[in-house]
Each structure stands twice: as structure tokens, then as C-alpha cells.
Design a protein around this motif. Sequence first.
Motif, PDB file in Angstrom:
ATOM      1  N   ASP A   4       0.853  -1.178   0.000  1.00  0.00           N
ATOM      2  CA  ASP A   4       0.000   0.000   0.000  1.00  0.00           C
ATOM      3  C   ASP A   4       0.895   1.236   0.000  1.00  0.00           C
ATOM      4  O   ASP A   4       1.868   1.307   0.764  1.00  0.00           O
ATOM      5  N   VAL A   5       0.576   2.210  -0.839  1.00  0.00           N
ATOM      6  CA  VAL A   5       1.392   3.420  -0.959  1.00  0.00           C
ATOM      7  C   VAL A   5       0.624   4.618  -0.403  1.00  0.00           C
ATOM      8  O   VAL A   5      -0.547   4.829  -0.741  1.00  0.00           O
ATOM      9  N   TYR A   6       1.313   5.380   0.426  1.00  0.00           N
ATOM     10  CA  TYR A   6       0.728   6.567   1.046  1.00  0.00           C
ATOM     11  C   TYR A   6       1.419   7.826   0.511  1.00  0.00           C
ATOM     12  O   TYR A   6       2.648   7.880   0.452  1.00  0.00           O
ATOM     13  N   VAL A   7       0.628   8.805   0.133  1.00  0.00           N
ATOM     14  CA  VAL A   7       1.156  10.085  -0.320  1.00  0.00           C
ATOM     15  C   VAL A   7       1.533  10.917   0.901  1.00  0.00           C
ATOM     16  O   VAL A   7       0.699  11.158   1.786  1.00  0.00           O
ATOM     17  N   CYS A   8       2.790  11.321   0.968  1.00  0.00           N
ATOM     18  CA  CYS A   8       3.247  12.231   2.026  1.00  0.00           C
ATOM     19  C   CYS A   8       3.103  13.676   1.568  1.00  0.00           C
ATOM     20  O   CYS A   8       2.968  13.956   0.372  1.00  0.00           O
ATOM     21  N   GLY A   9       3.174  14.584   2.513  1.00  0.00           N
ATOM     22  CA  GLY A   9       3.086  15.990   2.152  1.00  0.00           C
ATOM     23  C   GLY A   9       4.370  16.569   1.601  1.00  0.00           C
ATOM     24  O   GLY A   9       4.395  17.713   1.140  1.00  0.00           O
ATOM     25  N   THR A  10       5.457  15.789   1.624  1.00  0.00           N
ATOM     26  CA  THR A  10       6.766  16.298   1.224  1.00  0.00           C
ATOM     27  C   THR A  10       6.796  16.947  -0.153  1.00  0.00           C
ATOM     28  O   THR A  10       7.417  18.000  -0.321  1.00  0.00           O
ATOM     29  N   PRO A  11       6.145  16.361  -1.177  1.00  0.00           N
ATOM     30  CA  PRO A  11       6.180  17.032  -2.486  1.00  0.00           C
ATOM     31  C   PRO A  11       5.505  18.405  -2.480  1.00  0.00           C
ATOM     32  O   PRO A  11       5.714  19.216  -3.381  1.00  0.00           O
ATOM     33  N   TYR A  12       4.683  18.651  -1.458  1.00  0.00           N
ATOM     34  CA  TYR A  12       3.940  19.908  -1.352  1.00  0.00           C
ATOM     35  C   TYR A  12       4.365  20.696  -0.107  1.00  0.00           C
ATOM     36  O   TYR A  12       3.609  21.512   0.421  1.00  0.00           O
ATOM     37  N   GLU A  13       5.592  20.424   0.363  1.00  0.00           N
ATOM     38  CA  GLU A  13       6.067  20.961   1.639  1.00  0.00           C
ATOM     39  C   GLU A  13       5.906  22.478   1.754  1.00  0.00           C
ATOM     40  O   GLU A  13       5.353  22.987   2.735  1.00  0.00           O
ATOM     41  N   LYS A  14       6.392  23.211   0.772  1.00  0.00           N
ATOM     42  CA  LYS A  14       6.370  24.671   0.844  1.00  0.00           C
ATOM     43  C   LYS A  14       4.942  25.188   0.923  1.00  0.00           C
ATOM     44  O   LYS A  14       4.629  26.076   1.726  1.00  0.00           O
ATOM     45  N   ALA A  15       4.062  24.639   0.108  1.00  0.00           N
ATOM     46  CA  ALA A  15       2.671  25.096   0.097  1.00  0.00           C
ATOM     47  C   ALA A  15       1.960  24.765   1.400  1.00  0.00           C
ATOM     48  O   ALA A  15       1.157  25.561   1.902  1.00  0.00           O
ATOM     49  N   ASP A  25      -6.193  19.070   1.291  1.00  0.00           N
ATOM     50  CA  ASP A  25      -5.886  18.978  -0.137  1.00  0.00           C
ATOM     51  C   ASP A  25      -5.186  17.672  -0.483  1.00  0.00           C
ATOM     52  O   ASP A  25      -5.109  17.304  -1.663  1.00  0.00           O
ATOM     53  N   LEU A  26      -4.638  16.978   0.513  1.00  0.00           N
ATOM     54  CA  LEU A  26      -3.848  15.784   0.233  1.00  0.00           C
ATOM     55  C   LEU A  26      -4.701  14.563  -0.110  1.00  0.00           C
ATOM     56  O   LEU A  26      -4.331  13.756  -0.961  1.00  0.00           O
ATOM     57  N   GLY A  27      -5.827  14.407   0.545  1.00  0.00           N
ATOM     58  CA  GLY A  27      -6.681  13.264   0.285  1.00  0.00           C
ATOM     59  C   GLY A  27      -7.134  13.165  -1.165  1.00  0.00           C
ATOM     60  O   GLY A  27      -7.015  12.097  -1.785  1.00  0.00           O
ATOM     61  N   PRO A  28      -7.675  14.243  -1.736  1.00  0.00           N
ATOM     62  CA  PRO A  28      -8.091  14.175  -3.144  1.00  0.00           C
ATOM     63  C   PRO A  28      -6.942  13.854  -4.091  1.00  0.00           C
ATOM     64  O   PRO A  28      -7.142  13.178  -5.107  1.00  0.00           O
ATOM     65  N   ILE A  29      -5.735  14.302  -3.764  1.00  0.00           N
ATOM     66  CA  ILE A  29      -4.581  13.982  -4.605  1.00  0.00           C
ATOM     67  C   ILE A  29      -4.299  12.476  -4.543  1.00  0.00           C
ATOM     68  O   ILE A  29      -4.083  11.824  -5.568  1.00  0.00           O
ATOM     69  N   ALA A  30      -4.298  11.916  -3.317  1.00  0.00           N
ATOM     70  CA  ALA A  30      -4.058  10.478  -3.164  1.00  0.00           C
ATOM     71  C   ALA A  30      -5.099   9.664  -3.913  1.00  0.00           C
ATOM     72  O   ALA A  30      -4.779   8.666  -4.579  1.00  0.00           O
ATOM     73  N   VAL A  38      -2.908   8.572   2.793  1.00  0.00           N
ATOM     74  CA  VAL A  38      -2.080   9.756   3.035  1.00  0.00           C
ATOM     75  C   VAL A  38      -1.319   9.588   4.344  1.00  0.00           C
ATOM     76  O   VAL A  38      -1.865   9.073   5.331  1.00  0.00           O
ATOM     77  N   GLU A  39      -0.053  10.016   4.343  1.00  0.00           N
ATOM     78  CA  GLU A  39       0.697  10.151   5.591  1.00  0.00           C
ATOM     79  C   GLU A  39       0.572  11.602   6.042  1.00  0.00           C
ATOM     80  O   GLU A  39       1.105  12.509   5.403  1.00  0.00           O
ATOM     81  N   TYR A  40      -0.148  11.810   7.132  1.00  0.00           N
ATOM     82  CA  TYR A  40      -0.289  13.150   7.696  1.00  0.00           C
ATOM     83  C   TYR A  40       0.809  13.379   8.726  1.00  0.00           C
ATOM     84  O   TYR A  40       1.355  12.432   9.301  1.00  0.00           O
ATOM     85  N   THR A  67      -1.789   7.180   7.669  1.00  0.00           N
ATOM     86  CA  THR A  67      -0.698   7.013   8.627  1.00  0.00           C
ATOM     87  C   THR A  67      -0.339   8.390   9.171  1.00  0.00           C
ATOM     88  O   THR A  67      -0.731   9.411   8.619  1.00  0.00           O
ATOM     89  N   TYR A  68       0.437   8.400  10.266  1.00  0.00           N
ATOM     90  CA  TYR A  68       0.715   9.664  10.954  1.00  0.00           C
ATOM     91  C   TYR A  68       2.183   9.725  11.353  1.00  0.00           C
ATOM     92  O   TYR A  68       2.785   8.695  11.702  1.00  0.00           O
ATOM     93  N   ALA A  69       2.741  10.922  11.303  1.00  0.00           N
ATOM     94  CA  ALA A  69       4.169  11.099  11.586  1.00  0.00           C
ATOM     95  C   ALA A  69       4.387  12.233  12.570  1.00  0.00           C
ATOM     96  O   ALA A  69       3.895  13.341  12.388  1.00  0.00           O
ATOM     97  N   SER A  70       5.159  11.933  13.612  1.00  0.00           N
ATOM     98  CA  SER A  70       5.578  12.922  14.599  1.00  0.00           C
ATOM     99  C   SER A  70       7.065  13.206  14.413  1.00  0.00           C
ATOM    100  O   SER A  70       7.802  12.392  13.868  1.00  0.00           O
ATOM    101  N   PHE A  71       7.503  14.350  14.898  1.00  0.00           N
ATOM    102  CA  PHE A  71       8.920  14.691  14.871  1.00  0.00           C
ATOM    103  C   PHE A  71       9.522  14.617  16.276  1.00  0.00           C
ATOM    104  O   PHE A  71      10.637  15.068  16.507  1.00  0.00           O
TER     105      PHE A  71
END
Length: 247
Positions: A4-15, A25-30, A38-40, A67-71
Motif C-alpha cells: 500500500d502506498v501513502y502520499v506524504c506531504g513532502t512534495p507539497y512541503e512549501k505550500a 488537499d492531500l486526500g483528493p490527490i491520493a 495519506v501520511e499526515y 498514517t501519521y508522523a511525529s517529529f
Amino acid sequence: MSHDVYVCGTPYEKALRSGEMSVLDLGPIAAKVGAAGVEYRTVYWQDVETELPAVVDQAAALGLCVTYASFATLYGGDEDTEAGLLRDIAHARALGSPLLRVFRGAGDDDTVARAVLAAAEAAGVTLALENFVKAPGNRLAEVIGTVRALDSPALGVNVDVGNYVKNGQDPVAAAAALAPWTVYCHFKDVRMGDDGPVATYPGNGFVDLPAVLAALDPDVPFGFEYPGEGDPESAIRAGLEYVRRHE
């Protein structure tokens, strides 16, 4: 496709950072590119109290997983770090994410780590330890040592292919060594840029990705965490096509 592939926000980082785009905006893209979900990330919320439930509703409507990511780090933190991780675990559970990406951090005091792992286990969330580039705890031996020392059913590993390359370690060897604990993978390629190695979409670099695929369990989900190369949607589609061709 098994992974399973999840779209991360990295390609849209600046925006996303500027507010030009929102997490919604990420869900419709995925959905458009045919990804599983989506990885949020904690850093992309503009108003988490209103956006998180909206994301849950949107994902359900679009048939997407999350999926979810913390720093945050498991080691070297304090009460505020623990509170932040507990909040992130609660958000992961609310999102329906089976995992939360985390980093190791510095030091040997595992008090915070053990407390949040207990909370994660109770919440049904697995913490996915990543080898964050050039940060404390990023070496393969440190990742293995940490999961062995904590020995928790709520702790797994996120293999970030690009970070192992940038850290000067073999990503194929890392994927093979970490296979028993791997619950997620930031699957990407690496190319040489003007200032050194740069993450890119699979098939656009020099990493032996077929060998990485062979080392991973075929059911490990992938997060596409790489820049958009000027055309984010095309970069995501290229990654999807690569995975489909090589599985």
C-alpha cells in the motif's frame, strides 16, 4: 500491488508550510493518483481541532487509509516531550492510523520511551522508529539496539531508504537487518545534487531499489516522502508505476 502506498506531504512541503495548501488537499490527490492513503504530519496542521475530524470524514468518504508522523523523540526528552507524544498517539488513534513515526533522540534514559510505548500499546498504535538523517540515533546499530532494548510490541521500525544513503550506510543491508521489526518504509530513490545526495522518486536515482524490495516483507506499506521535482503529481505517479513494475 502488494505494498500500500501513502502520499506524504513532502512534495507539497512549501505550500503546506505557508498555508497555500491545507491537509485537506492531500486526500483528493491520493485518490486521484490511486494511492492507498495519506501520511499526515504533526507539522502540517493549521488548526488541528477542526482539521483532524475533517480529515477523518474525508478519508472515509474517499476510501483512503491514514498514517501519521511525529517529529518527537523517544529519548532525550522531558515531561513536555512525553505530553507531546501522548497527544500524537491520541491523534493517530483518532485518525485511524495504525502507526506513528518517531525518532530516537540522544541519551540512554528510556523513561519517556517506556511510558509512551505503554500508552501506544493501549491505543493500538505502533511507534515506527526512523533513522532521521544526521540526528542522534540515526545509525543502523542504534536503531536495532533501541528496538531490542525496549522490546515492546508497540515499537517497530520505519526504514527510510534515503536517510540510510545520506548517513553513508547501505540501505539494502539496513532493510534486510531491520526486516523483523519493519512496519513502514519511506520508499524513495536518491540522486546526486549540487550539494550532495538528494531524495527523489523511485527509479530516478542510483539506489538498488529492487534489492530493497526483495529485503522487505511484501505487505509493508510505503510512504512516498520525496520532493516533487517541480511536478509533484507526476513524481508520485512515477513512484507508483515503479513499485507496480518491480513487485
